[in-house]
Structures are given as C-alpha cells and as structure tokens.
Design a protein around this motif. Structure first.
Motif, PDB file in Angstrom:
ATOM      1  N   ALA A 155       0.845  -1.203   0.000  1.00 40.63           N
ATOM      2  CA  ALA A 155       0.000   0.000   0.000  1.00 40.63           C
ATOM      3  C   ALA A 155       0.878   1.250   0.000  1.00 40.63           C
ATOM      4  CB  ALA A 155      -0.926   0.000   1.206  1.00 40.63           C
ATOM      5  N   CYS A 192      -4.651   5.054  -0.254  1.00 35.88           N
ATOM      6  CA  CYS A 192      -3.814   3.870  -0.489  1.00 35.88           C
ATOM      7  C   CYS A 192      -3.729   2.995   0.756  1.00 35.88           C
ATOM      8  CB  CYS A 192      -2.421   4.293  -0.941  1.00 35.88           C
ATOM      9  SG  CYS A 192      -2.375   4.995  -2.612  1.00 35.88           S
ATOM     10  N   THR A 195      -6.417   0.354   1.393  1.00 34.57           N
ATOM     11  CA  THR A 195      -6.437  -0.882   0.611  1.00 34.57           C
ATOM     12  C   THR A 195      -5.670  -2.013   1.281  1.00 34.57           C
ATOM     13  OG1 THR A 195      -4.437  -0.333  -0.673  1.00 34.57           O
ATOM     14  CG2 THR A 195      -6.550   0.473  -1.514  1.00 34.57           C
TER      15      THR A 195
END
Length: 227
Positions: A155, A192, A195
């Motif tokens: 990530a 990000c 995720t």
C-alpha cells in the motif's frame, strides 16, 4: 620535518570543502541541464577548482553525477529526518512540504530520479529508491503501522507511485501551491492505506487513516471504508 596535526586537519578540511563545492556545483548544473549537456569542464570552472580534483575525488563525470544524485536523495531523506514537534499528521504534512520544496529546488535531478526508471540508469535509480524506502519506513512507523508487513508495504508503494506521478506533473506546471499539494497527497496516502486490509484482513488502518487526516476517526470511517 613531520607534518603537524593542525596542518593535517587544515588540509583535510580544505579537501572536504573542495569536494563538497564540486558536489554542490554538480547538483546545480545537473538540476538545470541534461546529463549529456554538462561537461567536466563546466563543473570545475563553475566550482573554481583545478580540473584534476574532480577526477581525484570522483573518478569521472559519472562518479560526480551519482554523488549529485545522492546529495539530492539525501535532501529528500532529511524530509523525514528533521520533523518538527507535533502530532503525526503535522509531522507528515511538514515532511511532504519539505519533500515538494526540495524537489522543486532541484527540479531537473528530481524529474530524472522520479521518471528515469531502472532501465535509464539502474545505479542512479537505486540511490533514489533507497531514499524512498527510508521515507516509507519512517512514515509507516509514525502512523503506528508495521512497515515490514507485506500489505502495508505494498500500500505504501502504491502511495509512492501516485505521489511520484503527481509530483512529476506538478513540477512541469506548478500552478498549485505546496500547501494545496500537501493536502491532496495526504488524501492520496490515506486512500492507499485503506487498501491494505484487502490484502491482509489482520491489518487495521482505521487509526492510521484517522491520524493522517488530523485525528478525526469519524471522518476516516465516513470515507466509506470498513475493515
């Protein structure tokens, strides 16, 4: 007659100053010009040092170019090394602001580091890659995440790729202020990070996302992400 200690120290200091002057000059020249357009003569004349000293300290033009890259990468590393006192979100914003300011100051080298890729110059790329890895570890640690967790690391790499591309476009057209870019990048990083649990359900990022958004956990949850 043996050289005195003070004289040795003076010579060493002068040598260090000359070497640093060559590096600083190379950074300036390579920041403004492509590698092939900068010659050894250009560097030594701008630095006002003897021609042979560049070869003595760096071997050749490529040697001093790599040192210029390292100096620029070191400047990026300092973004996370000299953080101000304050909450983690304040520190991360300060680091991003320092990062963007440093890249803008050394635009030519910055663009080559960001967009050059491994194939263009693997050794120079590795210099930049090492600096980015250090920044990723520092950032994850600051947010209370395990930087060595595979999902967190991936990530983080996604965030770096997005930041690199965004920064490269910004450097081509700096229509937006550093502060505006910092806020954008903060949200890119948060997105990000969200995720990571998709790859590893044992990873919790809600607190980290809340932290980077200024400690607002309700705002973090309201982004539509649930672990």
């Amino acid at each position: 007659m043996p050289e005195t200690t003070s004289r040795k120290q003076a010579r060493a200091a002068q040598a260090a100053e000359t070497r640093q002057r060559l590096i600083d000059t190379a950074v300036d020249l390579f920041a403004d010009n492509p590698y092939d357009k900068v010659g050894v003569t250009d560097i030594v004349e701008a630095a006002d040092v003897a021609h042979g000293l560049l070869f003595h300290y760096f071997g050749n033009k490529r040697g001093i170019y790599l040192e210029a890259m390292r100096a620029t990468a070191d400047g990026l590393s300092q973004s996370f090394a000299n953080l101000p006192d304050g909450a983690p979100d304040v520190q991360i914003r300060a680091a991003l602001a320092a990062h963007l300011t440093h890249l803008r100051t050394h635009r030519g080298l910055a663009l080559r580091m960001i967009l050059g890729g491994r194939g263009a110059d693997p050794e120079a790329w590795q210099v930049f890659e090492d600096a980015r890895t250090g920044a990723l570890i520092a950032g994850a640690t600051l947010l209370g995440l395990d930087p060595h967790n595979a999902a967190v690391a991936l990530a983080g790499r996604a965030a770096v790729a997005a930041i690199d591309e965004t920064t490269a476009r910004w450097l081509d057209d700096t229509a937006f202020s550093v502060d505006a870019m910092v806020e954008m990048l903060i949200h890119v990083i948060a997105a990000c990070l969200e995720t990571a649990p998709l790859l590893d359900p044992t990873v919790s990022v809600t607190a980290a996302v809340a932290t980077i958004l200024g400690g607002d956990i309700e705002r973090a949850v309201s982004r539509g992400f649930s672990e």
